[in-house]
Write a protein that holds these residues in place. Sequence first.
Motif, PDB file in Angstrom:
ATOM      1  N   VAL A  43       0.403  -1.499   0.109  1.00  0.00           N
ATOM      2  CA  VAL A  43       0.228   0.486  -0.059  1.00  0.00           C
ATOM      3  C   VAL A  43       0.549   1.448   0.303  1.00  0.00           C
ATOM      4  CG1 VAL A  43      -2.118   1.182   1.535  1.00  0.00           C
ATOM      5  CG2 VAL A  43      -1.932  -1.545   0.618  1.00  0.00           C
ATOM      6  N   GLN A  44       0.516   2.153  -1.316  1.00  0.00           N
ATOM      7  CA  GLN A  44       1.521   3.685  -0.672  1.00  0.00           C
ATOM      8  C   GLN A  44       0.205   4.283  -1.258  1.00  0.00           C
ATOM      9  OE1 GLN A  44       4.278   5.359  -0.046  1.00  0.00           O
ATOM     10  NE2 GLN A  44       5.254   3.376  -0.108  1.00  0.00           N
ATOM     11  N   ILE A  45       0.993   5.678  -0.983  1.00  0.00           N
ATOM     12  CA  ILE A  45       0.132   6.993  -1.790  1.00  0.00           C
ATOM     13  C   ILE A  45       0.899   7.823  -1.600  1.00  0.00           C
ATOM     14  CG2 ILE A  45      -1.370   8.715  -0.457  1.00  0.00           C
ATOM     15  CD1 ILE A  45      -2.373   6.540   2.256  1.00  0.00           C
ATOM     16  N   THR A  46       1.162   7.941  -2.577  1.00  0.00           N
ATOM     17  CA  THR A  46       1.978   9.461  -3.062  1.00  0.00           C
ATOM     18  C   THR A  46       1.357  11.124  -3.167  1.00  0.00           C
ATOM     19  OG1 THR A  46       2.766   7.297  -5.009  1.00  0.00           O
ATOM     20  CG2 THR A  46       3.364   9.357  -5.996  1.00  0.00           C
ATOM     21  N   GLU A  47       2.417  11.738  -3.189  1.00  0.00           N
ATOM     22  CA  GLU A  47       1.734  12.903  -2.655  1.00  0.00           C
ATOM     23  C   GLU A  47       2.906  13.972  -3.578  1.00  0.00           C
ATOM     24  OE1 GLU A  47       0.136  16.037  -3.089  1.00  0.00           O
ATOM     25  OE2 GLU A  47      -0.716  16.163  -0.482  1.00  0.00           O
ATOM     26  N   ASP A  48       2.469  14.285  -4.580  1.00  0.00           N
ATOM     27  CA  ASP A  48       3.852  14.903  -5.673  1.00  0.00           C
ATOM     28  C   ASP A  48       3.993  16.895  -5.480  1.00  0.00           C
ATOM     29  OD1 ASP A  48       5.748  16.139  -7.367  1.00  0.00           O
ATOM     30  OD2 ASP A  48       5.027  15.161  -8.805  1.00  0.00           O
ATOM     31  N   LEU A  49       4.186  17.076  -4.167  1.00  0.00           N
ATOM     32  CA  LEU A  49       4.038  18.465  -3.720  1.00  0.00           C
ATOM     33  C   LEU A  49       4.891  19.155  -5.074  1.00  0.00           C
ATOM     34  CD1 LEU A  49       3.972  18.400  -0.127  1.00  0.00           C
ATOM     35  CD2 LEU A  49       2.167  19.115  -1.524  1.00  0.00           C
ATOM     36  N   ALA A  50       5.612  18.922  -6.182  1.00  0.00           N
ATOM     37  CA  ALA A  50       6.492  19.778  -6.366  1.00  0.00           C
ATOM     38  C   ALA A  50       6.092  20.024  -7.472  1.00  0.00           C
ATOM     39  CB  ALA A  50       8.437  18.922  -6.911  1.00  0.00           C
ATOM     40  N   THR A  51       5.158  18.864  -8.006  1.00  0.00           N
ATOM     41  CA  THR A  51       3.762  19.483  -9.357  1.00  0.00           C
ATOM     42  C   THR A  51       2.962  20.320  -8.543  1.00  0.00           C
ATOM     43  OG1 THR A  51       5.111  17.456 -10.113  1.00  0.00           O
ATOM     44  CG2 THR A  51       2.804  18.387 -10.899  1.00  0.00           C
ATOM     45  N   ASN A 118      -2.839   9.925  -4.796  1.00  0.00           N
ATOM     46  CA  ASN A 118      -3.237   8.320  -4.767  1.00  0.00           C
ATOM     47  C   ASN A 118      -2.647   7.687  -4.580  1.00  0.00           C
ATOM     48  OD1 ASN A 118      -1.858   6.202  -7.089  1.00  0.00           O
ATOM     49  ND2 ASN A 118      -3.500   7.145  -8.310  1.00  0.00           N
ATOM     50  N   VAL A 119      -3.721   6.557  -4.433  1.00  0.00           N
ATOM     51  CA  VAL A 119      -3.290   5.299  -3.632  1.00  0.00           C
ATOM     52  C   VAL A 119      -2.650   4.345  -4.541  1.00  0.00           C
ATOM     53  CG1 VAL A 119      -5.291   4.754  -2.686  1.00  0.00           C
ATOM     54  CG2 VAL A 119      -3.657   4.151  -1.154  1.00  0.00           C
ATOM     55  N   SER A 120      -1.743   3.350  -4.227  1.00  0.00           N
ATOM     56  CA  SER A 120      -1.836   2.125  -4.723  1.00  0.00           C
ATOM     57  C   SER A 120      -1.786   1.002  -3.629  1.00  0.00           C
ATOM     58  CB  SER A 120      -0.522   1.700  -5.507  1.00  0.00           C
ATOM     59  OG  SER A 120       0.743   2.771  -5.256  1.00  0.00           O
ATOM     60  N   ALA A 121      -1.597  -0.344  -4.808  1.00  0.00           N
ATOM     61  CA  ALA A 121      -2.071  -1.378  -3.453  1.00  0.00           C
ATOM     62  C   ALA A 121      -1.912  -3.145  -4.707  1.00  0.00           C
ATOM     63  CB  ALA A 121      -2.705  -1.506  -2.263  1.00  0.00           C
ATOM     64  N   THR A 122      -1.714  -4.012  -3.731  1.00  0.00           N
ATOM     65  CA  THR A 122      -1.268  -4.769  -5.131  1.00  0.00           C
ATOM     66  C   THR A 122      -1.842  -6.276  -4.057  1.00  0.00           C
ATOM     67  OG1 THR A 122       1.394  -4.542  -5.495  1.00  0.00           O
ATOM     68  CG2 THR A 122       0.065  -6.896  -6.138  1.00  0.00           C
ATOM     69  N   SER A 123      -2.652  -6.959  -4.805  1.00  0.00           N
ATOM     70  CA  SER A 123      -3.627  -8.353  -4.154  1.00  0.00           C
ATOM     71  C   SER A 123      -2.385  -9.571  -3.875  1.00  0.00           C
ATOM     72  CB  SER A 123      -4.686  -8.286  -4.947  1.00  0.00           C
ATOM     73  OG  SER A 123      -4.498  -9.287  -6.202  1.00  0.00           O
TER      74      SER A 123
END
Length: 176
Positions: A43-51, A118-123
């Motif tokens: 599980v990962q949440i991606t936050e691109d503050l620079a963009t 964006n949040v992503s994960a793998t089953s």
Amino acid sequence: FSEAPAIAIAKALLNFTNLGDGRYQIDYQFNSKNTGNIFLSNVQITEDLATIFNDTNSFSVLSLSSADLTVNNSFDGNGDTSLLAANQTLAAANTVTVDLSIIVTPGSDLGPYNNSVNVSATSPSGTSVNDDSDNGLDPETDNGDGGVDDVTPITFTEAPAMGIAKAWGAEQSNNN
């Protein structure tokens, strides 16, 4: 048993404070829920503050925390955009919360700045799932915004004031 992995995320602006010195403190909360029927890994949440804040003078991370998952202490929103440490997991039907506080110096461009994560994960079978954030606190609804992937907008407000006073007077002269 048929695997049906799914994940959802919402992003809310909790606090927006003008620090009075050209900087603002912004407090965000991310709520992510495993909306599927199976355990999720990576599980990962991606936050691109620079963009997002590319037209500002500067931004910096004040704090990043979660009572539910391990956060990535190297997150800076620029070179490292992962809010969570590696190998985080989320059981079916569980919700996790992550809090982020940043300091932004907007400069002349006051926005609006439209932010999403964006949040992503793998089953277990290797199926990848992801979701773009909705503006609000509830990852399973449209939060009253009419869509399920609405950005979280922010506009900086300044109320600069300058005053000047000039006095002129004629000097009296007594020519005696």
